[in-house]
Design a protein around this motif. Structure first.
Motif, mmCIF file in Angstrom:
data_model
loop_
_atom_site.group_PDB
_atom_site.id
_atom_site.type_symbol
_atom_site.label_atom_id
_atom_site.label_comp_id
_atom_site.label_asym_id
_atom_site.label_seq_id
_atom_site.Cartn_x
_atom_site.Cartn_y
_atom_site.Cartn_z
ATOM 1 N N ARG A 36 0.817 -1.213 0.000
ATOM 2 C CA ARG A 36 0.000 0.000 0.000
ATOM 3 C C ARG A 36 0.852 1.266 0.000
ATOM 4 N NH1 ARG A 36 -4.989 0.721 -0.411
ATOM 5 N NH2 ARG A 36 -5.475 -1.430 0.073
ATOM 6 N N ILE A 37 1.951 1.297 0.752
ATOM 7 C CA ILE A 37 2.731 2.537 0.833
ATOM 8 C C ILE A 37 3.348 2.909 -0.511
ATOM 9 C CG2 ILE A 37 4.940 1.569 1.615
ATOM 10 C CD1 ILE A 37 5.055 4.088 3.488
ATOM 11 N N ILE A 38 3.825 1.919 -1.260
ATOM 12 C CA ILE A 38 4.449 2.253 -2.542
ATOM 13 C C ILE A 38 3.392 2.651 -3.568
ATOM 14 C CG2 ILE A 38 4.601 -0.112 -3.458
ATOM 15 C CD1 ILE A 38 7.315 2.553 -3.854
ATOM 16 N N PHE A 39 2.266 1.937 -3.597
ATOM 17 C CA PHE A 39 1.212 2.291 -4.547
ATOM 18 C C PHE A 39 0.643 3.674 -4.239
ATOM 19 C CE2 PHE A 39 0.095 -2.400 -5.564
ATOM 20 C CZ PHE A 39 0.985 -2.406 -6.625
ATOM 21 N N GLU A 40 0.350 3.953 -2.992
ATOM 22 C CA GLU A 40 -0.223 5.253 -2.643
ATOM 23 C C GLU A 40 0.771 6.386 -2.871
ATOM 24 O OE1 GLU A 40 -1.859 4.782 1.281
ATOM 25 O OE2 GLU A 40 -3.631 3.742 0.503
ATOM 26 N N ALA A 41 2.041 6.163 -2.582
ATOM 27 C CA ALA A 41 3.055 7.199 -2.799
ATOM 28 C C ALA A 41 3.192 7.542 -4.279
ATOM 29 C CB ALA A 41 4.398 6.755 -2.231
ATOM 30 N N LEU A 42 2.879 6.577 -5.136
ATOM 31 C CA LEU A 42 2.937 6.796 -6.583
ATOM 32 C C LEU A 42 1.577 7.250 -7.132
ATOM 33 C CD1 LEU A 42 5.177 3.759 -7.522
ATOM 34 C CD2 LEU A 42 5.829 6.179 -7.577
ATOM 35 N N ASN A 43 0.690 7.715 -6.233
ATOM 36 C CA ASN A 43 -0.637 8.222 -6.620
ATOM 37 C C ASN A 43 -1.404 7.230 -7.478
ATOM 38 O OD1 ASN A 43 -0.301 10.756 -5.301
ATOM 39 N ND2 ASN A 43 1.053 11.342 -6.979
ATOM 40 N N THR A 44 -1.445 6.009 -7.003
ATOM 41 C CA THR A 44 -2.049 4.920 -7.745
ATOM 42 C C THR A 44 -3.278 4.405 -7.014
ATOM 43 O OG1 THR A 44 0.146 4.305 -8.511
ATOM 44 C CG2 THR A 44 -1.560 2.651 -8.732
ATOM 45 N N LYS A 45 -4.344 4.164 -7.751
ATOM 46 C CA LYS A 45 -5.548 3.560 -7.185
ATOM 47 C C LYS A 45 -5.268 2.066 -7.015
ATOM 48 C CE LYS A 45 -10.415 2.781 -8.121
ATOM 49 N NZ LYS A 45 -10.661 1.466 -8.669
ATOM 50 N N VAL A 46 -5.547 1.541 -5.826
ATOM 51 C CA VAL A 46 -5.238 0.145 -5.525
ATOM 52 C C VAL A 46 -6.506 -0.602 -5.128
ATOM 53 C CG1 VAL A 46 -3.889 -1.416 -4.070
ATOM 54 C CG2 VAL A 46 -2.986 0.833 -4.632
ATOM 55 N N ASP A 47 -6.672 -1.776 -5.705
ATOM 56 C CA ASP A 47 -7.747 -2.673 -5.304
ATOM 57 C C ASP A 47 -7.133 -4.002 -4.907
ATOM 58 O OD1 ASP A 47 -10.108 -1.089 -5.757
ATOM 59 O OD2 ASP A 47 -9.728 -1.314 -7.905
ATOM 60 N N TRP A 48 -7.729 -4.643 -3.910
ATOM 61 C CA TRP A 48 -7.257 -5.944 -3.430
ATOM 62 C C TRP A 48 -8.377 -6.952 -3.587
ATOM 63 C CZ3 TRP A 48 -3.204 -8.750 -2.559
ATOM 64 C CH2 TRP A 48 -3.286 -9.886 -1.787
ATOM 65 N N ASN A 49 -8.091 -8.061 -4.260
ATOM 66 C CA ASN A 49 -9.049 -9.148 -4.407
ATOM 67 C C ASN A 49 -8.597 -10.262 -3.479
ATOM 68 O OD1 ASN A 49 -10.290 -11.613 -5.247
ATOM 69 N ND2 ASN A 49 -10.813 -10.651 -7.202
ATOM 70 N N ALA A 50 -9.277 -10.406 -2.352
ATOM 71 C CA ALA A 50 -8.873 -11.399 -1.354
ATOM 72 C C ALA A 50 -9.010 -12.822 -1.879
ATOM 73 C CB ALA A 50 -9.698 -11.227 -0.078
ATOM 74 N N GLU A 51 -10.009 -13.060 -2.724
ATOM 75 C CA GLU A 51 -10.231 -14.404 -3.252
ATOM 76 C C GLU A 51 -9.059 -14.880 -4.112
ATOM 77 O OE1 GLU A 51 -13.306 -16.485 -6.334
ATOM 78 O OE2 GLU A 51 -14.160 -15.146 -4.810
ATOM 79 N N THR A 52 -8.560 -14.002 -4.985
ATOM 80 C CA THR A 52 -7.440 -14.385 -5.853
ATOM 81 C C THR A 52 -6.093 -13.957 -5.290
ATOM 82 O OG1 THR A 52 -7.540 -12.329 -7.148
ATOM 83 C CG2 THR A 52 -8.893 -14.202 -7.918
ATOM 84 N N GLN A 53 -6.125 -13.198 -4.199
ATOM 85 C CA GLN A 53 -4.927 -12.638 -3.564
ATOM 86 C C GLN A 53 -4.111 -11.803 -4.557
ATOM 87 O OE1 GLN A 53 -2.793 -15.664 -1.349
ATOM 88 N NE2 GLN A 53 -4.365 -15.628 0.224
ATOM 89 N N THR A 54 -4.842 -10.966 -5.281
ATOM 90 C CA THR A 54 -4.236 -10.131 -6.313
ATOM 91 C C THR A 54 -4.472 -8.658 -6.009
ATOM 92 O OG1 THR A 54 -4.578 -11.832 -7.990
ATOM 93 C CG2 THR A 54 -4.242 -9.591 -8.791
ATOM 94 N N ALA A 55 -3.401 -7.879 -6.105
ATOM 95 C CA ALA A 55 -3.491 -6.428 -6.003
ATOM 96 C C ALA A 55 -3.489 -5.874 -7.419
ATOM 97 C CB ALA A 55 -2.312 -5.866 -5.228
ATOM 98 N N THR A 56 -4.405 -4.957 -7.680
ATOM 99 C CA THR A 56 -4.452 -4.309 -8.982
ATOM 100 C C THR A 56 -4.285 -2.814 -8.769
ATOM 101 O OG1 THR A 56 -5.937 -6.005 -9.826
ATOM 102 C CG2 THR A 56 -5.810 -3.956 -11.080
ATOM 103 N N ALA A 57 -3.316 -2.249 -9.454
ATOM 104 C CA ALA A 57 -3.020 -0.827 -9.345
ATOM 105 C C ALA A 57 -3.281 -0.175 -10.698
ATOM 106 C CB ALA A 57 -1.571 -0.622 -8.936
ATOM 107 N N GLU A 58 -3.909 1.007 -10.665
ATOM 108 C CA GLU A 58 -4.200 1.735 -11.895
ATOM 109 C C GLU A 58 -3.724 3.169 -11.765
ATOM 110 O OE1 GLU A 58 -8.157 1.285 -13.495
ATOM 111 O OE2 GLU A 58 -8.403 -0.543 -12.310
ATOM 112 N N LYS A 59 -3.012 3.609 -12.819
ATOM 113 C CA LYS A 59 -2.519 4.984 -12.846
ATOM 114 C C LYS A 59 -2.310 5.404 -14.297
ATOM 115 C CE LYS A 59 1.265 7.962 -11.448
ATOM 116 N NZ LYS A 59 2.549 8.062 -10.804
ATOM 117 N N GLU A 60 -2.986 6.467 -14.690
ATOM 118 C CA GLU A 60 -2.766 7.101 -15.997
ATOM 119 C C GLU A 60 -2.700 6.086 -17.139
ATOM 120 O OE1 GLU A 60 0.719 9.471 -15.370
ATOM 121 O OE2 GLU A 60 -0.279 10.693 -13.859
#
Length: 108
Positions: A36-60
């Motif tokens: 979370r700290i690296i994604f948020e510091a890079l102004n990135t929207k982060v979603d966490w899918n607990a079922e697949t244990q996947t983080a998805t980050a979106e930016k520009e």
């Protein structure tokens, strides 16, 4: 898996020193930081899918998907090989700093 604390490592984004909690770790000579700290510091929207244990980050128009314990991540639908996978440590997801930063077009 050899894990060591990386207390001598300082993490900066745009000249701002970050204070990750917990501290970065080194796994197989690669620095991993709490997701979370690296994604948020890079102004990135982060979603966490607990079922697949996947983080998805979106930016520009860039989408990065990184799954726990996998050595393949996706960047805009293209498979990328990781030197080390994202790892859960004490219920926190740690991601390879260089991969995430470069995937989001940040200078490392």
């Amino acid at each position: 898996m050899l894990i060591s604390q990386a207390s001598a490592i300082s993490l900066y984004v745009d000249d701002n020193k970050l204070s990750p909690d917990p501290e970065p770790v080194v796994i197989e000579n690669r620095v991993l930081v709490p997701m979370r700290i690296i994604f948020e510091a890079l102004n990135t929207k982060v979603d966490w899918n607990a079922e697949t244990q996947t983080a998805t980050a979106e930016k520009e128009g860039i989408t990065v998907a990184i799954t726990l314990n996998q050595t393949t991540a996706m960047v805009n639908g293209e498979a990328k090989t990781l030197d080390v996978p994202a790892t859960a440590i004490n219920n926190r997801t740690f991601v390879p700093t260089r991969f995430v930063s470069e995937a989001l077009k940040a200078d490392v």
